[in-house]
Design a protein around this motif. Structure first.
Motif, PDB file in Angstrom:
ATOM      1  N   ALA A  58       0.839  -1.197   0.000  1.00  0.00           N
ATOM      2  CA  ALA A  58       0.000   0.000   0.000  1.00  0.00           C
ATOM      3  C   ALA A  58       0.874   1.247   0.000  1.00  0.00           C
ATOM      4  CB  ALA A  58      -0.892  -0.008   1.234  1.00  0.00           C
ATOM      5  N   PRO A  59       0.318   2.385  -0.438  1.00  0.00           N
ATOM      6  CA  PRO A  59       1.076   3.641  -0.361  1.00  0.00           C
ATOM      7  C   PRO A  59       1.381   3.999   1.088  1.00  0.00           C
ATOM      8  CG  PRO A  59      -0.973   3.934  -1.595  1.00  0.00           C
ATOM      9  CD  PRO A  59      -0.999   2.567  -1.006  1.00  0.00           C
ATOM     10  N   SER A  60       2.421   4.784   1.276  1.00  0.00           N
ATOM     11  CA  SER A  60       2.827   5.140   2.636  1.00  0.00           C
ATOM     12  C   SER A  60       1.865   6.111   3.302  1.00  0.00           C
ATOM     13  CB  SER A  60       4.244   5.724   2.629  1.00  0.00           C
ATOM     14  OG  SER A  60       4.310   6.818   1.735  1.00  0.00           O
ATOM     15  N   ALA A  61       1.169   6.919   2.509  1.00  0.00           N
ATOM     16  CA  ALA A  61       0.247   7.888   3.101  1.00  0.00           C
ATOM     17  C   ALA A  61      -0.882   8.215   2.134  1.00  0.00           C
ATOM     18  CB  ALA A  61       1.000   9.172   3.464  1.00  0.00           C
ATOM     19  N   ALA A  62      -2.007   8.593   2.726  1.00  0.00           N
ATOM     20  CA  ALA A  62      -3.153   9.022   1.932  1.00  0.00           C
ATOM     21  C   ALA A  62      -3.037  10.515   1.653  1.00  0.00           C
ATOM     22  CB  ALA A  62      -4.446   8.723   2.682  1.00  0.00           C
ATOM     23  N   ILE A  63      -3.786  10.971   0.644  1.00  0.00           N
ATOM     24  CA  ILE A  63      -3.811  12.405   0.345  1.00  0.00           C
ATOM     25  C   ILE A  63      -5.195  12.949   0.652  1.00  0.00           C
ATOM     26  CG2 ILE A  63      -2.000  12.198  -1.402  1.00  0.00           C
ATOM     27  CD1 ILE A  63      -4.170  12.463  -3.543  1.00  0.00           C
ATOM     28  N   ASP A  64      -5.300  14.259   0.662  1.00  0.00           N
ATOM     29  CA  ASP A  64      -6.551  14.922   1.021  1.00  0.00           C
ATOM     30  C   ASP A  64      -7.496  14.982  -0.183  1.00  0.00           C
ATOM     31  OD1 ASP A  64      -8.413  16.233   2.539  1.00  0.00           O
ATOM     32  OD2 ASP A  64      -7.570  18.221   2.131  1.00  0.00           O
ATOM     33  N   ARG A  65      -7.989  13.811  -0.563  1.00  0.00           N
ATOM     34  CA  ARG A  65      -8.970  13.704  -1.644  1.00  0.00           C
ATOM     35  C   ARG A  65      -9.785  12.451  -1.387  1.00  0.00           C
ATOM     36  NH1 ARG A  65      -7.831  13.242  -8.186  1.00  0.00           N
ATOM     37  NH2 ARG A  65      -9.939  12.670  -8.778  1.00  0.00           N
ATOM     38  N   LYS A  66     -11.082  12.572  -1.490  1.00  0.00           N
ATOM     39  CA  LYS A  66     -11.970  11.435  -1.235  1.00  0.00           C
ATOM     40  C   LYS A  66     -12.640  11.015  -2.543  1.00  0.00           C
ATOM     41  CE  LYS A  66     -12.492  11.292   3.479  1.00  0.00           C
ATOM     42  NZ  LYS A  66     -12.408  10.105   4.295  1.00  0.00           N
ATOM     43  N   VAL A  67     -12.867   9.711  -2.653  1.00  0.00           N
ATOM     44  CA  VAL A  67     -13.678   9.172  -3.740  1.00  0.00           C
ATOM     45  C   VAL A  67     -14.654   8.169  -3.136  1.00  0.00           C
ATOM     46  CG1 VAL A  67     -11.974   9.460  -5.591  1.00  0.00           C
ATOM     47  CG2 VAL A  67     -12.006   7.350  -4.280  1.00  0.00           C
ATOM     48  N   THR A  68     -15.782   8.024  -3.763  1.00  0.00           N
ATOM     49  CA  THR A  68     -16.730   6.992  -3.372  1.00  0.00           C
ATOM     50  C   THR A  68     -16.484   5.787  -4.250  1.00  0.00           C
ATOM     51  OG1 THR A  68     -18.381   8.624  -2.705  1.00  0.00           O
ATOM     52  CG2 THR A  68     -19.181   6.401  -3.188  1.00  0.00           C
ATOM     53  N   VAL A  69     -16.242   4.640  -3.630  1.00  0.00           N
ATOM     54  CA  VAL A  69     -16.075   3.403  -4.391  1.00  0.00           C
ATOM     55  C   VAL A  69     -17.366   2.606  -4.258  1.00  0.00           C
ATOM     56  CG1 VAL A  69     -14.753   1.268  -4.667  1.00  0.00           C
ATOM     57  CG2 VAL A  69     -13.586   3.387  -4.026  1.00  0.00           C
ATOM     58  N   ARG A  70     -17.985   2.310  -5.386  1.00  0.00           N
ATOM     59  CA  ARG A  70     -19.205   1.517  -5.427  1.00  0.00           C
ATOM     60  C   ARG A  70     -18.847   0.089  -5.819  1.00  0.00           C
ATOM     61  NH1 ARG A  70     -23.216   4.613  -4.422  1.00  0.00           N
ATOM     62  NH2 ARG A  70     -23.262   6.797  -4.995  1.00  0.00           N
ATOM     63  N   VAL A  94      -7.934   8.858  -1.002  1.00  0.00           N
ATOM     64  CA  VAL A  94      -6.985   8.382  -2.003  1.00  0.00           C
ATOM     65  C   VAL A  94      -5.687   7.996  -1.292  1.00  0.00           C
ATOM     66  CG1 VAL A  94      -5.622   9.057  -4.015  1.00  0.00           C
ATOM     67  CG2 VAL A  94      -8.037   9.694  -3.866  1.00  0.00           C
ATOM     68  N   GLY A  95      -5.225   6.767  -1.522  1.00  0.00           N
ATOM     69  CA  GLY A  95      -4.037   6.246  -0.866  1.00  0.00           C
ATOM     70  C   GLY A  95      -4.341   5.402   0.361  1.00  0.00           C
ATOM     71  N   GLU A  96      -5.575   5.426   0.835  1.00  0.00           N
ATOM     72  CA  GLU A  96      -5.978   4.649   2.015  1.00  0.00           C
ATOM     73  C   GLU A  96      -6.353   3.223   1.601  1.00  0.00           C
ATOM     74  OE1 GLU A  96      -9.484   4.986   5.430  1.00  0.00           O
ATOM     75  OE2 GLU A  96      -9.716   6.060   3.538  1.00  0.00           O
ATOM     76  N   THR A  97      -5.876   2.243   2.369  1.00  0.00           N
ATOM     77  CA  THR A  97      -6.212   0.842   2.100  1.00  0.00           C
ATOM     78  C   THR A  97      -7.548   0.509   2.750  1.00  0.00           C
ATOM     79  OG1 THR A  97      -3.888   0.219   2.012  1.00  0.00           O
ATOM     80  CG2 THR A  97      -5.462  -1.546   2.370  1.00  0.00           C
ATOM     81  N   PHE A 154      -7.981  -3.072  -1.259  1.00  0.00           N
ATOM     82  CA  PHE A 154      -7.671  -2.185  -2.380  1.00  0.00           C
ATOM     83  C   PHE A 154      -7.299  -0.798  -1.899  1.00  0.00           C
ATOM     84  CE2 PHE A 154     -12.042  -1.440  -1.348  1.00  0.00           C
ATOM     85  CZ  PHE A 154     -12.204  -0.075  -1.526  1.00  0.00           C
ATOM     86  N   PHE A 155      -6.771   0.005  -2.826  1.00  0.00           N
ATOM     87  CA  PHE A 155      -6.568   1.437  -2.604  1.00  0.00           C
ATOM     88  C   PHE A 155      -6.581   2.141  -3.949  1.00  0.00           C
ATOM     89  CE2 PHE A 155      -2.321  -0.353  -3.031  1.00  0.00           C
ATOM     90  CZ  PHE A 155      -1.698   0.511  -3.923  1.00  0.00           C
ATOM     91  N   VAL A 156      -6.855   3.441  -3.891  1.00  0.00           N
ATOM     92  CA  VAL A 156      -6.755   4.288  -5.083  1.00  0.00           C
ATOM     93  C   VAL A 156      -5.401   4.968  -5.006  1.00  0.00           C
ATOM     94  CG1 VAL A 156      -7.749   6.206  -6.377  1.00  0.00           C
ATOM     95  CG2 VAL A 156      -9.259   4.609  -5.144  1.00  0.00           C
ATOM     96  N   ASP A 157      -4.581   4.753  -6.020  1.00  0.00           N
ATOM     97  CA  ASP A 157      -3.209   5.250  -6.011  1.00  0.00           C
ATOM     98  C   ASP A 157      -3.177   6.777  -5.978  1.00  0.00           C
ATOM     99  OD1 ASP A 157      -0.512   6.039  -6.979  1.00  0.00           O
ATOM    100  OD2 ASP A 157      -0.276   3.868  -7.190  1.00  0.00           O
ATOM    101  N   PRO A 158      -2.370   7.361  -5.084  1.00  0.00           N
ATOM    102  CA  PRO A 158      -2.280   8.823  -4.996  1.00  0.00           C
ATOM    103  C   PRO A 158      -1.827   9.493  -6.295  1.00  0.00           C
ATOM    104  CG  PRO A 158      -1.311   7.822  -3.047  1.00  0.00           C
ATOM    105  CD  PRO A 158      -1.607   6.705  -4.002  1.00  0.00           C
ATOM    106  N   SER A 159      -1.182   8.737  -7.186  1.00  0.00           N
ATOM    107  CA  SER A 159      -0.747   9.344  -8.448  1.00  0.00           C
ATOM    108  C   SER A 159      -1.919   9.746  -9.336  1.00  0.00           C
ATOM    109  CB  SER A 159       0.191   8.392  -9.208  1.00  0.00           C
ATOM    110  OG  SER A 159      -0.482   7.207  -9.580  1.00  0.00           O
ATOM    111  N   ILE A 160      -3.149   9.367  -8.957  1.00  0.00           N
ATOM    112  CA  ILE A 160      -4.323   9.817  -9.705  1.00  0.00           C
ATOM    113  C   ILE A 160      -4.414  11.345  -9.684  1.00  0.00           C
ATOM    114  CG2 ILE A 160      -5.985   9.738  -7.792  1.00  0.00           C
ATOM    115  CD1 ILE A 160      -8.044   8.608  -9.788  1.00  0.00           C
TER     116      ILE A 160
END
Length: 197
Positions: A58-70, A94-97, A154-160
């Motif tokens: 997993a990424p080392s840290a999350a960023i300040d952006r939220k997404v809804t995963v359905r 984003v970045g959170e497992t 899962f996680f959403v990669d911070p590089s998004i």
């Protein structure tokens, strides 16, 4: 009187044409067998068509952006299962497992082996949606009436955040479809399989 043109080169020319045609057919046949694995590899590398990525960490840290995963679950015709997510959606930094659970139940009167495929939408997010643990492409055998839970980490990669074209994406759908396995195993010989962790 002239003897007429010499026609002896013609059979040699016809032989070359036949040889070239056979070579083309053989090459096209080889490419048709290679097309599926090459396309699958291309999709996994690029995320094309909503193909997600497989991550080892997993990424080392999350960023300040939220997404809804359905979450979405489907069963192909011919598979006597019920299959669905336990949670319809969740908010993810984003970045959170995160861990999502799916349930599958064999509603038939015989052992059935299934395997799942997946994708994400919008398709462009496939390159940024990474799975640490998944049950996809692993054959699952369920006994009659048996029900199991299947986790997806899962996680959403911070590089998004670096892709400016995806700034307005605030929702991603992860969809699985279970199909009958190509080779149905005998439950008495194989026993039920469990998701790999």
């Amino acid at each position: 009187m002239s003897a007429g043109p010499d026609v002896s080169p013609r059979p040699a020319r016809n032989g070359r044409v036949v040889l070239v045609c056979v070579g083309i057919v053989a090459g096209m046949t080889g490419l048709s067998f290679a097309a599926v694995p090459l396309y699958d590899m291309f999709c996994r590398v690029t995320g094309y068509g909503g193909t997600t990525q497989v991550a080892s960490a997993a990424p080392s840290a999350a960023i300040d952006r939220k997404v809804t995963v359905r979450f979405d679950g489907n069963v192909a015709p011919g598979l006597g299962w019920k299959f669905s997510p336990e949670t319809i959606s969740m908010s993810v930094s984003v970045g959170e497992t995160k861990l999502a659970m799916y349930k599958a139940k064999n509603v038939s009167d015989k052992p059935i082996t299934g395997t799942a495929t997946y994708n994400v939408t919008p398709n462009q997010t496939g390159a940024y949606f990474s799975k640490l643990q998944c049950f996809c492409f692993t054959e699952q055998t369920l006994q009659p009436g048996e029900e199991i839970e299947m986790p997806v980490a899962f996680f959403v990669d911070p590089s998004i955040a670096e892709n400016r074209d995806l700034d307005d994406v605030d929702e991603i759908t992860l969809s699985y479809t279970f199909f009958p396995a190509k080779s149905q195993k005998s439950a008495s010989a194989a026993g039920p399989e469990r998701p790999k962790s």
